[in-house]
Design a protein around this motif. Structure first.
Motif, PDB file in Angstrom:
ATOM      1  N   HIS A   1       0.805  -1.196  -0.107  1.00  0.00           N
ATOM      2  CA  HIS A   1      -0.094   0.055   0.115  1.00  0.00           C
ATOM      3  C   HIS A   1       0.552   1.138  -0.105  1.00  0.00           C
ATOM      4  N   PRO A   2       1.777   1.353  -0.795  1.00  0.00           N
ATOM      5  CA  PRO A   2       2.653   2.620  -0.807  1.00  0.00           C
ATOM      6  C   PRO A   2       1.765   3.825  -1.044  1.00  0.00           C
ATOM      7  N   GLU A   3       1.976   4.983  -0.706  1.00  0.00           N
ATOM      8  CA  GLU A   3       1.238   6.059  -0.838  1.00  0.00           C
ATOM      9  C   GLU A   3       1.799   7.180  -1.817  1.00  0.00           C
ATOM     10  N   GLY A   4       3.110   7.250  -2.026  1.00  0.00           N
ATOM     11  CA  GLY A   4       3.616   8.248  -2.999  1.00  0.00           C
ATOM     12  C   GLY A   4       4.131   7.838  -4.232  1.00  0.00           C
ATOM     13  N   SER A   5       3.761   8.381  -5.254  1.00  0.00           N
ATOM     14  CA  SER A   5       4.316   8.211  -6.598  1.00  0.00           C
ATOM     15  C   SER A   5       5.702   8.277  -6.574  1.00  0.00           C
ATOM     16  N   LEU A   6       6.163   9.529  -6.025  1.00  0.00           N
ATOM     17  CA  LEU A   6       7.598   9.875  -6.011  1.00  0.00           C
ATOM     18  C   LEU A   6       8.487   8.857  -5.267  1.00  0.00           C
ATOM     19  N   ASN A   7       8.033   8.496  -4.162  1.00  0.00           N
ATOM     20  CA  ASN A   7       8.663   7.157  -3.522  1.00  0.00           C
ATOM     21  C   ASN A   7       8.556   6.147  -4.196  1.00  0.00           C
ATOM     22  N   ILE A   8       7.719   5.663  -4.974  1.00  0.00           N
ATOM     23  CA  ILE A   8       7.856   4.501  -5.966  1.00  0.00           C
ATOM     24  C   ILE A   8       8.880   4.324  -6.786  1.00  0.00           C
ATOM     25  N   GLY A   9       8.871   5.763  -7.442  1.00  0.00           N
ATOM     26  CA  GLY A   9       9.970   5.997  -8.332  1.00  0.00           C
ATOM     27  C   GLY A   9      11.312   5.954  -7.783  1.00  0.00           C
ATOM     28  N   ALA A  10      11.433   6.557  -6.543  1.00  0.00           N
ATOM     29  CA  ALA A  10      12.624   6.357  -5.943  1.00  0.00           C
ATOM     30  C   ALA A  10      13.167   5.125  -5.641  1.00  0.00           C
ATOM     31  N   VAL A  11      12.162   4.274  -5.299  1.00  0.00           N
ATOM     32  CA  VAL A  11      12.553   2.754  -4.940  1.00  0.00           C
ATOM     33  C   VAL A  11      13.027   2.086  -6.288  1.00  0.00           C
ATOM     34  N   CYS A  12      12.261   2.555  -7.376  1.00  0.00           N
ATOM     35  CA  CYS A  12      12.612   1.876  -8.533  1.00  0.00           C
ATOM     36  C   CYS A  12      14.115   2.233  -8.943  1.00  0.00           C
ATOM     37  N   ARG A  13      14.379   3.346  -8.622  1.00  0.00           N
ATOM     38  CA  ARG A  13      15.887   3.832  -9.038  1.00  0.00           C
ATOM     39  C   ARG A  13      16.950   2.967  -7.928  1.00  0.00           C
ATOM     40  N   SER A  14      16.516   2.859  -6.624  1.00  0.00           N
ATOM     41  CA  SER A  14      17.316   2.572  -5.732  1.00  0.00           C
ATOM     42  C   SER A  14      17.508   0.801  -6.153  1.00  0.00           C
ATOM     43  N   MET A  15      16.474   0.305  -6.519  1.00  0.00           N
ATOM     44  CA  MET A  15      16.700  -1.182  -7.162  1.00  0.00           C
ATOM     45  C   MET A  15      17.493  -1.048  -8.184  1.00  0.00           C
TER      46      MET A  15
ATOM     47  N   SER B   1       3.739   9.968 -14.219  1.00  0.00           N
ATOM     48  CA  SER B   1       4.650  10.962 -14.623  1.00  0.00           C
ATOM     49  C   SER B   1       5.527  11.340 -13.374  1.00  0.00           C
ATOM     50  N   GLN B   2       5.154  11.227 -11.885  1.00  0.00           N
ATOM     51  CA  GLN B   2       5.695  11.432 -10.864  1.00  0.00           C
ATOM     52  C   GLN B   2       6.758  10.341 -10.614  1.00  0.00           C
ATOM     53  N   VAL B   3       6.137   9.045 -11.050  1.00  0.00           N
ATOM     54  CA  VAL B   3       7.141   7.881 -10.722  1.00  0.00           C
ATOM     55  C   VAL B   3       8.279   8.197 -11.857  1.00  0.00           C
ATOM     56  N   LYS B   4       8.314   8.475 -13.027  1.00  0.00           N
ATOM     57  CA  LYS B   4       9.298   8.700 -13.972  1.00  0.00           C
ATOM     58  C   LYS B   4      10.382   9.563 -13.618  1.00  0.00           C
ATOM     59  N   MET B   5       9.822  10.801 -12.952  1.00  0.00           N
ATOM     60  CA  MET B   5      10.506  11.858 -12.400  1.00  0.00           C
ATOM     61  C   MET B   5      11.708  11.321 -11.443  1.00  0.00           C
ATOM     62  N   MET B   6      11.399  10.397 -10.796  1.00  0.00           N
ATOM     63  CA  MET B   6      12.437   9.892  -9.646  1.00  0.00           C
ATOM     64  C   MET B   6      13.085   8.575  -9.927  1.00  0.00           C
ATOM     65  N   ALA B   7      12.386   7.841 -10.960  1.00  0.00           N
ATOM     66  CA  ALA B   7      12.960   6.511 -11.491  1.00  0.00           C
ATOM     67  C   ALA B   7      13.899   6.899 -12.607  1.00  0.00           C
ATOM     68  N   LEU B   8      13.752   7.796 -13.430  1.00  0.00           N
ATOM     69  CA  LEU B   8      14.491   7.790 -14.556  1.00  0.00           C
ATOM     70  C   LEU B   8      14.512   6.723 -15.424  1.00  0.00           C
ATOM     71  N   HIS B   9      15.745   6.245 -15.595  1.00  0.00           N
ATOM     72  CA  HIS B   9      15.976   5.134 -16.685  1.00  0.00           C
ATOM     73  C   HIS B   9      15.542   3.863 -15.819  1.00  0.00           C
TER      74      HIS B   9
ATOM     75  N   LEU C   1      12.353   3.127 -15.050  1.00  0.00           N
ATOM     76  CA  LEU C   1      10.941   3.425 -15.117  1.00  0.00           C
ATOM     77  C   LEU C   1      10.456   1.819 -15.440  1.00  0.00           C
ATOM     78  N   PRO C   2      11.077   1.175 -16.457  1.00  0.00           N
ATOM     79  CA  PRO C   2      10.806  -0.385 -16.756  1.00  0.00           C
ATOM     80  C   PRO C   2      10.432  -1.269 -15.630  1.00  0.00           C
ATOM     81  N   ILE C   3      11.179  -0.780 -14.402  1.00  0.00           N
ATOM     82  CA  ILE C   3      10.830  -1.820 -13.130  1.00  0.00           C
ATOM     83  C   ILE C   3       9.339  -1.417 -12.940  1.00  0.00           C
ATOM     84  N   PHE C   4       8.967  -0.164 -12.643  1.00  0.00           N
ATOM     85  CA  PHE C   4       7.628   0.098 -12.390  1.00  0.00           C
ATOM     86  C   PHE C   4       6.758  -0.553 -13.803  1.00  0.00           C
ATOM     87  N   GLU C   5       6.981  -0.301 -14.854  1.00  0.00           N
ATOM     88  CA  GLU C   5       6.001  -0.836 -15.696  1.00  0.00           C
ATOM     89  C   GLU C   5       6.203  -2.250 -15.827  1.00  0.00           C
TER      90      GLU C   5
END
Length: 244
Positions: A15-29, A49-57, A59-63
């Motif tokens: 139950h993640p609450e923030g799109s930015l946090n999900i993006g940051a998690v993807c980048r960390s992974m 769009s917020q996920v992509k802002m933090m995930a950058l390259h 993003l496919p992890i989220f997709e």
């Protein structure tokens, strides 16, 4: 060897609450070579769009992330599920491992997915979510401010597993949690037939056995043997009752 181990690691966000946090998690992974992500809960409010802002390259992890309605569904095919939480209590796991200890246990196996489970940004893992996991892990920190940002916690666990992968792996092939759950059901039903539960079970005995079996990383042969032992005990209990 490093890649094969890291491909077995799955990050699970409850139950993640923030799109930015999900993006940051993807980048960390992605920084640590881990690409499997599962999101538990309703994801309709997530802003890509917020996920992509933090995930950058990354993003496919989220997709490519798997989305599940429940944590039990998310963990059903895994062989190990560690709830990452600093909180302890009566309804939490009695043992909590350090990240390095957890990674070492995981590296003793050579097959099966391993889930690292994180709660949401505000409340962490609930008691029920922790109960769904087979073990607990905590990240030591300053007692005055021990809570880490979600993506920071994910980064730290991923780093420890990345380093462990470089050290080499074991040769155990544990059965998935679905089989462990079935074995725990057999143990509980056998205990009930024997009259073990003379009053309400205050100690959650089924969960006690389930977690021990999971931590033991039982092989198929070992799990089958235990299943036969408890099935025979159940049969003996029934025959004993009928003979009275």
């Amino acid at each position: 060897m490093t890649t094969s181990f890291l491909n077995r690691i799955r990050i699970v966000l409850c139950h993640p609450e923030g799109s930015l946090n999900i993006g940051a998690v993807c980048r960390s992974m992605e920084n640590m070579g881990i690409s499997k992500l599962t999101l538990v809960g309703d994801m309709s409010g997530i802003d890509t769009s917020q996920v992509k802002m933090m995930a950058l390259h990354a993003l496919p992890i989220f997709e490519n992330a798997r989305v599940c309605d429940s944590l039990n569904e998310a963990l059903s095919e895994t062989v190990m599920a560690a709830g990452i939480s600093r909180r302890r209590g009566k309804h939490r796991k009695k043992l909590s491992y350090l990240p390095e200890e957890l990674a070492s246990m995981a590296a003793a196996t050579c097959s099966g997915e391993m889930a690292l489970v994180f709660g949401n940004e505000q409340n962490g893992l609930s008691d029920n979510e922790m109960a769904a996991c087979t073990m607990a892990c905590h990240i030591p920190g300053n007692p005055k401010n021990p809570s880490l940002n979600l993506s920071h916690a994910v980064q730290l666990l991923c780093y420890v597993f990345f380093r462990q992968a470089e050290a080499g792996l074991g040769d155990r092939s544990p059965v998935p949690l679905l089989k462990i759950e079935a074995l725990a059901d057999t143990v509980e039903s056998t205990l009930k037939e024997s009259g073990y539960y003379d009053k309400t079970d205050r100690y959650n005995t089924r969960l006690f056995f389930r977690d021990i079996f999971a931590r033991a990383a039982l092989s198929e042969k070992e799990a089958d043997h235990l299943e036969k032992v408890f099935q025979k005990l159940k049969h003996l209990n029934l025959n004993h009752k009928e003979s009275k």
